[in-house]
Design a protein around this motif. Sequence first.
Motif, PDB file in Angstrom:
ATOM      1  N   ILE A  37      19.554 -15.162 -17.055  1.00 51.48           N
ATOM      2  CA  ILE A  37      19.794 -13.871 -16.411  1.00 51.48           C
ATOM      3  C   ILE A  37      20.780 -14.046 -15.268  1.00 51.48           C
ATOM      4  O   ILE A  37      21.086 -15.169 -14.845  1.00 51.48           O
ATOM      5  N   LEU A  38      21.256 -12.929 -14.763  1.00 50.44           N
ATOM      6  CA  LEU A  38      22.087 -12.917 -13.565  1.00 50.44           C
ATOM      7  C   LEU A  38      21.810 -11.626 -12.813  1.00 50.44           C
ATOM      8  O   LEU A  38      21.259 -10.677 -13.357  1.00 50.44           O
ATOM      9  N   PHE A  39      22.194 -11.617 -11.542  1.00 47.74           N
ATOM     10  CA  PHE A  39      22.097 -10.414 -10.720  1.00 47.74           C
ATOM     11  C   PHE A  39      23.499  -9.929 -10.395  1.00 47.74           C
ATOM     12  O   PHE A  39      24.413 -10.726 -10.182  1.00 47.74           O
ATOM     13  N   HIS A  40      23.635  -8.616 -10.321  1.00 50.89           N
ATOM     14  CA  HIS A  40      24.853  -8.013  -9.799  1.00 50.89           C
ATOM     15  C   HIS A  40      24.405  -6.958  -8.798  1.00 50.89           C
ATOM     16  O   HIS A  40      23.620  -6.071  -9.137  1.00 50.89           O
ATOM     17  N   PRO A  51      19.810  -4.377  -6.430  1.00 52.45           N
ATOM     18  CA  PRO A  51      20.293  -5.556  -7.144  1.00 52.45           C
ATOM     19  C   PRO A  51      19.862  -5.417  -8.605  1.00 52.45           C
ATOM     20  O   PRO A  51      18.689  -5.221  -8.898  1.00 52.45           O
ATOM     21  N   MET A  52      20.809  -5.451  -9.504  1.00 50.32           N
ATOM     22  CA  MET A  52      20.536  -5.242 -10.923  1.00 50.32           C
ATOM     23  C   MET A  52      20.429  -6.593 -11.613  1.00 50.32           C
ATOM     24  O   MET A  52      21.266  -7.465 -11.419  1.00 50.32           O
ATOM     25  N   CYS A  53      19.402  -6.750 -12.434  1.00 55.49           N
ATOM     26  CA  CYS A  53      19.128  -7.994 -13.148  1.00 55.49           C
ATOM     27  C   CYS A  53      19.436  -7.779 -14.628  1.00 55.49           C
ATOM     28  O   CYS A  53      18.881  -6.864 -15.243  1.00 55.49           O
ATOM     29  N   TYR A  54      20.325  -8.605 -15.179  1.00 54.45           N
ATOM     30  CA  TYR A  54      20.765  -8.445 -16.562  1.00 54.45           C
ATOM     31  C   TYR A  54      20.612  -9.749 -17.334  1.00 54.45           C
ATOM     32  O   TYR A  54      20.733 -10.830 -16.748  1.00 54.45           O
ATOM     33  N   PRO A  55      20.469  -9.668 -18.663  1.00 54.40           N
ATOM     34  CA  PRO A  55      20.604 -10.884 -19.467  1.00 54.40           C
ATOM     35  C   PRO A  55      22.038 -11.399 -19.281  1.00 54.40           C
ATOM     36  O   PRO A  55      22.994 -10.618 -19.299  1.00 54.40           O
ATOM     37  N   ALA A  56      22.193 -12.683 -19.085  1.00 52.31           N
ATOM     38  CA  ALA A  56      23.516 -13.246 -18.796  1.00 52.31           C
ATOM     39  C   ALA A  56      24.522 -12.941 -19.904  1.00 52.31           C
ATOM     40  O   ALA A  56      25.704 -12.731 -19.624  1.00 52.31           O
ATOM     41  N   ASP A  57      24.069 -12.882 -21.144  1.00 53.74           N
ATOM     42  CA  ASP A  57      24.977 -12.620 -22.258  1.00 53.74           C
ATOM     43  C   ASP A  57      25.370 -11.149 -22.382  1.00 53.74           C
ATOM     44  O   ASP A  57      26.288 -10.825 -23.139  1.00 53.74           O
ATOM     45  N   ILE A  78      28.617  -9.769  -6.693  1.00 56.60           N
ATOM     46  CA  ILE A  78      28.856  -8.493  -6.039  1.00 56.60           C
ATOM     47  C   ILE A  78      30.330  -8.151  -6.251  1.00 56.60           C
ATOM     48  O   ILE A  78      31.165  -9.047  -6.375  1.00 56.60           O
ATOM     49  N   SER A  79      30.660  -6.869  -6.307  1.00 59.01           N
ATOM     50  CA  SER A  79      32.068  -6.498  -6.453  1.00 59.01           C
ATOM     51  C   SER A  79      32.823  -6.873  -5.182  1.00 59.01           C
ATOM     52  O   SER A  79      32.260  -6.949  -4.094  1.00 59.01           O
ATOM     53  N   PHE A 103      19.046   0.070 -16.248  1.00 57.16           N
ATOM     54  CA  PHE A 103      19.493  -1.001 -17.126  1.00 57.16           C
ATOM     55  C   PHE A 103      19.054  -2.374 -16.651  1.00 57.16           C
ATOM     56  O   PHE A 103      19.369  -3.385 -17.261  1.00 57.16           O
ATOM     57  N   SER A 104      18.322  -2.440 -15.549  1.00 55.36           N
ATOM     58  CA  SER A 104      17.896  -3.710 -14.969  1.00 55.36           C
ATOM     59  C   SER A 104      16.615  -4.205 -15.628  1.00 55.36           C
ATOM     60  O   SER A 104      15.745  -3.421 -16.004  1.00 55.36           O
ATOM     61  N   LEU A 105      16.499  -5.524 -15.771  1.00 56.03           N
ATOM     62  CA  LEU A 105      15.346  -6.114 -16.448  1.00 56.03           C
ATOM     63  C   LEU A 105      14.033  -5.961 -15.683  1.00 56.03           C
ATOM     64  O   LEU A 105      12.968  -6.237 -16.237  1.00 56.03           O
ATOM     65  N   ASP A 106      14.081  -5.524 -14.434  1.00 60.83           N
ATOM     66  CA  ASP A 106      12.833  -5.270 -13.711  1.00 60.83           C
ATOM     67  C   ASP A 106      12.245  -3.910 -14.072  1.00 60.83           C
ATOM     68  O   ASP A 106      11.088  -3.635 -13.790  1.00 60.83           O
ATOM     69  N   ASN A 107      13.001  -3.064 -14.739  1.00 63.89           N
ATOM     70  CA  ASN A 107      12.524  -1.741 -15.129  1.00 63.89           C
ATOM     71  C   ASN A 107      11.333  -1.874 -16.077  1.00 63.89           C
ATOM     72  O   ASN A 107      11.324  -2.713 -16.975  1.00 63.89           O
ATOM     73  N   GLY A 108      10.306  -1.072 -15.854  1.00 65.34           N
ATOM     74  CA  GLY A 108       9.112  -1.077 -16.693  1.00 65.34           C
ATOM     75  C   GLY A 108       8.057  -2.083 -16.269  1.00 65.34           C
ATOM     76  O   GLY A 108       7.017  -2.199 -16.907  1.00 65.34           O
ATOM     77  N   ARG A 109       8.279  -2.782 -15.176  1.00 64.14           N
ATOM     78  CA  ARG A 109       7.324  -3.782 -14.694  1.00 64.14           C
ATOM     79  C   ARG A 109       6.538  -3.270 -13.482  1.00 64.14           C
ATOM     80  O   ARG A 109       5.756  -4.007 -12.910  1.00 64.14           O
ATOM     81  N   GLU A 110       6.791  -2.033 -13.104  1.00 65.19           N
ATOM     82  CA  GLU A 110       6.128  -1.377 -11.967  1.00 65.19           C
ATOM     83  C   GLU A 110       6.404  -2.073 -10.632  1.00 65.19           C
ATOM     84  O   GLU A 110       5.738  -1.834  -9.641  1.00 65.19           O
TER      85      GLU A 110
END
Length: 140
Positions: A37-40, A51-57, A78-79, A103-110
């Motif tokens: 994963i990575l953060f942007h 901070p948005m967490c995405y699959p690196a790919d 960061i931009s 779109f962040s991977l933390d979504n749905g984890r409360e």
Amino acid sequence: MIEAPALSAETEGEPRVTATPAALALIEEIRRDHPQILFHQSGGCCDGSSPMCYPADDFIVGDRDVKLGEIGGVPVYISESQFEAWRHTQLIIDVVQGRGGMFSLDNGRERRFLTRSRLFSGGEACAIPVIRRGDEAKAG
């Protein structure tokens, strides 16, 4: 994933980005489902300034993105324009109750990631120039 090069993640010993124990625990939870994963750091459009967490790919690091450092072994970008506004600030990635960015991977984890910050003090060097991916090839 295409990784943009950046200079040191630290400002003479002070990291530009850190994480709380709660954030590190959530990172480890997410990595069980998504090992790479990575953060942007969002610039305030759809998901505020989270901070948005995405699959690196699934995320292409842009030519003008700056790598702030790593938290829990995960790169944080960061931009360039956002970096310029926050260059004298240390970002602290934390976790609070609630829904993550769409779109962040933390979504749905409360629980969701949240950026806190502190200004670097006068004694801390924080004048690291921005190096973009295209600039590295010219310097080499």
